[in-house]
Write a protein that holds these residues in place. Structure first.
Motif, PDB file in Angstrom:
ATOM      1  N   UNK A 165      -1.956   0.477  -4.840  1.00 33.92           N
ATOM      2  CA  UNK A 165      -1.881  -0.806  -4.138  1.00 33.92           C
ATOM      3  C   UNK A 165      -1.296  -1.856  -5.073  1.00 33.92           C
ATOM      4  N   UNK A 166      -0.643  -2.836  -4.474  1.00 38.47           N
ATOM      5  CA  UNK A 166      -0.194  -3.991  -5.226  1.00 38.47           C
ATOM      6  C   UNK A 166      -0.987  -5.185  -4.739  1.00 38.47           C
ATOM      7  N   UNK A 194      -8.071  -0.126   1.802  1.00 33.71           N
ATOM      8  CA  UNK A 194      -7.955  -1.422   2.471  1.00 33.71           C
ATOM      9  C   UNK A 194      -6.494  -1.684   2.834  1.00 33.71           C
ATOM     10  N   UNK A 195      -6.245  -2.252   3.999  1.00 32.30           N
ATOM     11  CA  UNK A 195      -4.872  -2.433   4.470  1.00 32.30           C
ATOM     12  C   UNK A 195      -4.166  -3.637   3.846  1.00 32.30           C
ATOM     13  N   UNK A 196      -2.869  -3.716   4.109  1.00 36.36           N
ATOM     14  CA  UNK A 196      -2.056  -4.863   3.744  1.00 36.36           C
ATOM     15  C   UNK A 196      -2.742  -6.131   4.249  1.00 36.36           C
ATOM     16  N   UNK A 197      -2.816  -7.143   3.394  1.00 34.46           N
ATOM     17  CA  UNK A 197      -3.418  -8.402   3.807  1.00 34.46           C
ATOM     18  C   UNK A 197      -4.905  -8.508   3.490  1.00 34.46           C
ATOM     19  N   UNK A 198      -5.542  -7.405   3.081  1.00 36.83           N
ATOM     20  CA  UNK A 198      -6.972  -7.456   2.736  1.00 36.83           C
ATOM     21  C   UNK A 198      -7.176  -8.417   1.572  1.00 36.83           C
ATOM     22  N   UNK A 204       0.864  -1.183   0.000  1.00 39.36           N
ATOM     23  CA  UNK A 204       0.000   0.000   0.000  1.00 39.36           C
ATOM     24  C   UNK A 204       0.895   1.226   0.000  1.00 39.36           C
ATOM     25  N   UNK A 205       0.740   2.089  -1.014  1.00 42.23           N
ATOM     26  CA  UNK A 205       1.459   3.368  -1.034  1.00 42.23           C
ATOM     27  C   UNK A 205       0.432   4.479  -0.906  1.00 42.23           C
ATOM     28  N   UNK A 248      -3.199   1.986  -9.451  1.00 41.85           N
ATOM     29  CA  UNK A 248      -3.083   3.320  -8.863  1.00 41.85           C
ATOM     30  C   UNK A 248      -2.719   4.348  -9.889  1.00 41.85           C
ATOM     31  N   UNK A 249      -2.456   5.562  -9.425  1.00 36.76           N
ATOM     32  CA  UNK A 249      -2.272   6.672 -10.347  1.00 36.76           C
ATOM     33  C   UNK A 249      -0.964   6.584 -11.127  1.00 36.76           C
ATOM     34  N   UNK A 250       0.000   5.793 -10.628  1.00 36.63           N
ATOM     35  CA  UNK A 250       1.290   5.741 -11.306  1.00 36.63           C
ATOM     36  C   UNK A 250       1.231   4.890 -12.574  1.00 36.63           C
ATOM     37  N   UNK A 251       0.198   4.093 -12.679  1.00 34.16           N
ATOM     38  CA  UNK A 251       0.107   3.119 -13.757  1.00 34.16           C
ATOM     39  C   UNK A 251      -0.919   3.568 -14.804  1.00 34.16           C
ATOM     40  N   UNK A 252      -0.482   3.661 -16.058  1.00 37.99           N
ATOM     41  CA  UNK A 252      -1.356   4.115 -17.146  1.00 37.99           C
ATOM     42  C   UNK A 252      -2.648   3.311 -17.221  1.00 37.99           C
ATOM     43  N   UNK A 253      -2.498   1.975 -17.261  1.00 37.42           N
ATOM     44  CA  UNK A 253      -3.691   1.141 -17.428  1.00 37.42           C
ATOM     45  C   UNK A 253      -4.559   1.178 -16.181  1.00 37.42           C
ATOM     46  N   UNK A 254      -3.889   1.254 -15.037  1.00 38.95           N
ATOM     47  CA  UNK A 254      -4.647   1.265 -13.796  1.00 38.95           C
ATOM     48  C   UNK A 254      -5.429   2.572 -13.635  1.00 38.95           C
TER      49      UNK A 254
END
Lengths: 104, 274
Positions: free
Chosen positions: A95-96, A32-36, A26-27, A78-84
């Motif tokens: 999120x990853x 939702x938190x890590x592990x969700x 999560x950045x 997320x916002x860093x990814x074109x497709x996302x």
């Protein structure tokens, strides 16, 4: 995990294959938190959530692909990814998600 | 990477991991699942548990008694290092992703910590407990209501609670697994019921303890607890008067104040740990 166990159990009893998506990074702000977790049955039913609704439909597609190939995937949304961006997170975070077949 | 090969290599023990994990989670065990997120062996699992967090009946119900680790990430040195890190993550109660260097290779791992189901234990099947059960369930807490008085502890009033226990609170509590995922409130106003229950809760690492009653009632309670040999440090763990000050009067309003304080305890302590 607790809240999705019952549905996973029902799907498995019915002989359906299940994919499991887990938030592994999560950045920034994310709903939702890590592990969700989100579980997806082979017929496209889902239980749980990884983002509070923002990227669930995209994750379900990936999960169905993972079920057919059997190969886990690690995907960033997320916002860093074109497709996302198309399915992006309203909160501006990233999120990853790790998606795997629940065959272990 | 050939997935089919991976599966046959790992053999039968791998197919059982999820069932073991699911059983442990259902039994409110603190446990962790380690997953390889990339590289060779992606998707492999190691399940790590701490048997000492289980209650006696849980230990009896566990089929693979004694084995603290199930599955494998592919190499024993990796398994050993990963289970040590999983122990630390369980201690911190925090799911975490780590890069673990083993024998010249860096492993991208998720340590997924599963905490016991959060429970709200209510001593006193009083009016306030009725809406409090609703609010707690909405927040994902299991609800347990304990009251020895059969007039109060009726299924008609508490059909919505996950468990209604008609016994003396101190007896019932002794058989329960009160842990870091437990929130505990006394609501009876009756010293005979509240004080022994509080003494019991103070002996466990519960996340939150609240006691209903005015400042005056609480001052009397503090005197009784001191007389019972409870330290001031422990007594200070009790939230009293209970709840955030919302100025409420009705049972539902007070229940909101209590649940709000529980939400605060839940989130603030988690942030402090992060």
């Amino acid at each position: 995990m607790q809240e999705i166990l019952a549905d996973i159990g029902h799907w498995q009893e019915a002989g359906k294959r299940v994919a499991l998506a887990t938030v592994v990074q999560v950045y920034g702000s994310a709903p939702r938190p890590l592990g969700a977790k989100l579980a997806v049955s082979e017929d496209g039913a889902m239980v749980g959530s990884v983002s509070g609704g923002c990227v669930e439909s995209a994750v379900i597609q990936e999960a169905l692909d993972v079920l057919s190939t059997g190969i886990p995937r690690l995907i960033a949304y997320g916002i860093a990814d074109e497709t996302a961006w198309e399915v992006g997170l309203a909160c501006g975070g990233t999120i990853e998600v790790f998606i795997e077949t629940l065959d272990w | 990477m050939n997935q089919a090969n991976q599966r046959s290599e790992s053999g039968e023990s791998q197919s059982k991991i999820f069932n073991t994990v699911a059983q442990a989670i259902r039994q409110d065990e603190l446990c962790a699942v380690v997953t390889v997120l990339g590289g060779p062996g992606v998707g492999r699992k190691l399940f790590v548990r701490r048997a000492r967090t289980m209650t006696a009946p849980q230990r009896q119900a566990t089929d693979d008694s004694g084995s603290a680790v199930v599955g494998s990430l592919g190499a024993s040195a990796l398994d050993q290092a990963a289970s040590a890190r999983a122990e630390a993550a369980m201690q911190a109660r925090q799911t975490t992703r780590i890069a673990l260097p083993i024998e010249g290779q860096e492993w991208d791992l998720l340590i997924d910590v599963h905490l016991p189901q959060e429970v709200l234990v209510m001593v006193g099947a009083v009016h306030i407990a009725i809406p409090l059960v609703n609010f707690a369930k909405e927040l994902g807490l299991r609800t347990v209501v304990i009251d020895a008085r059969s007039v109060f502890a009726t299924p008609e009033r508490f059909g919505h609670a996950d468990a209604l226990i008609q016994r003396w609170p101190e007896d019932a509590l002794q058989e329960m697994n009160l842990n870091e995922s437990t929130y505990f409130v006394t609501l009876t106003h009756d010293e005979k019921l509240d004080t022994p229950a509080l003494i019991c809760a103070l002996g466990h690492p519960v996340r939150y303890i609240g006691a209903l009653g005015s400042r005056r009632t609480h001052a009397k309670r503090v005197t009784a607890l001191r007389a019972a040999g409870i330290s001031d440090e422990k007594i200070a763990r009790i939230h009293a008067p209970i709840g955030l000050d919302l100025g409420g009067r009705s049972p539902a309003e007070i229940a909101v104040a209590i649940i709000a304080e529980i939400v605060q305890a839940r989130n603030w302590s988690e942030e402090a740990r992060a």
